[in-house]
Motif scaffolding. Sequence first.
Motif, short mmCIF file in Angstrom:
data_model
loop_
_atom_site.label_atom_id
_atom_site.label_comp_id
_atom_site.label_asym_id
_atom_site.label_seq_id
_atom_site.Cartn_x
_atom_site.Cartn_y
_atom_site.Cartn_z
N SER A 25 -8.08 25.89 24.53
CA SER A 25 -9.07 25.12 23.77
C SER A 25 -10.19 24.62 24.68
O SER A 25 -11.36 24.61 24.29
N GLY A 50 -2.37 24.67 14.36
CA GLY A 50 -2.50 24.56 12.91
C GLY A 50 -2.12 25.80 12.12
O GLY A 50 -2.38 25.87 10.92
N SER A 79 -9.76 26.42 14.24
CA SER A 79 -10.89 25.56 13.89
C SER A 79 -12.02 25.64 14.92
O SER A 79 -13.15 25.26 14.63
N GLN A 228 -3.32 20.28 15.97
CA GLN A 228 -4.61 20.25 16.64
C GLN A 228 -4.45 20.27 18.16
O GLN A 228 -3.45 19.78 18.69
N GLU A 232 -9.57 18.42 19.49
CA GLU A 232 -9.82 18.08 18.09
C GLU A 232 -9.24 16.70 17.77
O GLU A 232 -9.82 15.94 17.00
N TYR A 233 -8.12 16.40 18.39
CA TYR A 233 -7.40 15.16 18.06
C TYR A 233 -8.03 13.94 18.73
O TYR A 233 -8.22 12.90 18.08
#
Length: 276
Positions: A25, A50, A79, A228, A232-233
């Motif tokens: 990520s 996810g 995402s 996530q 994202e979190y």
Amino acid sequence: MAKTICIANQKGGVGKTTTSVNLSSALATLGKRVLLIDMDPQGNASSGLGIKRYESQESNTYHVLIGEKTLSETIQNTSNGKLKVSTANPDLVGAEIELVDMPQREYRLKQAIATVAEDFDFVIIDCPPSLGLLTLNALNAADSFLVPLQCEYYALEGLSQLLNTAGLIKKNLNPQLHIEGIVLTMFDIRNNLSHQVVTEIKNHFGEKVFSAIIPRNVRLSEAPSHGQSIFEYDAKSIGALRYLDLAKEVIQRTDSKQAEAPAVAEQNQYEGELNV
């Protein structure tokens, strides 16, 4: 052409999947095109981004290894538009057995990655906590391997075995394989033992240890339950910042290695390092 990095450590609970998900990520956050391949039958890297297990029941890395699907057919979006994932589920347990009698069983993943390598900058492989055929396929497919190592008393347990295994793979199957580095995880600033482990590992492995040290962080632990990554979190958490630092180091090492021609002396030195 993608650089393939295998995240490996046969010792469980060292932050391997957390590193796979959040390094992937972080690289994507920095603008790199990333494919995360989940090779762990538990499928935690998939769920951590996810992807529900039922969503990939008929198309995952198990089907790639046994030849029923191409890798591109198993790739799913996340995402983050720059990050894709090829998921895993418990069927991979059976792949360990089915691969035994298959031709070129050690090369199944390598051949699959070759078909999509032009579409990505990095391919990250999350390995199971073992040194079986799944990890063998991952190490054989990789350009390098990264070892998460927890800042605890038994940190070095099993590391020697992993390095020796990688050395055998380099000698017999994948001459290009090299160690990307060791990333220290679960660091507790309040714990003197954590500081001692960091000092010992850095003294022993020197530049092979990444400067970025991943701390124990509640937000890192919470993020997977929400499907996530840490970015994202809670992108401002200390865990996110340290994984971003790690990604920058990985990119820097990649750029440096591409800029310099491989030297025979370095290869010989590396072979010695693997037998530590």
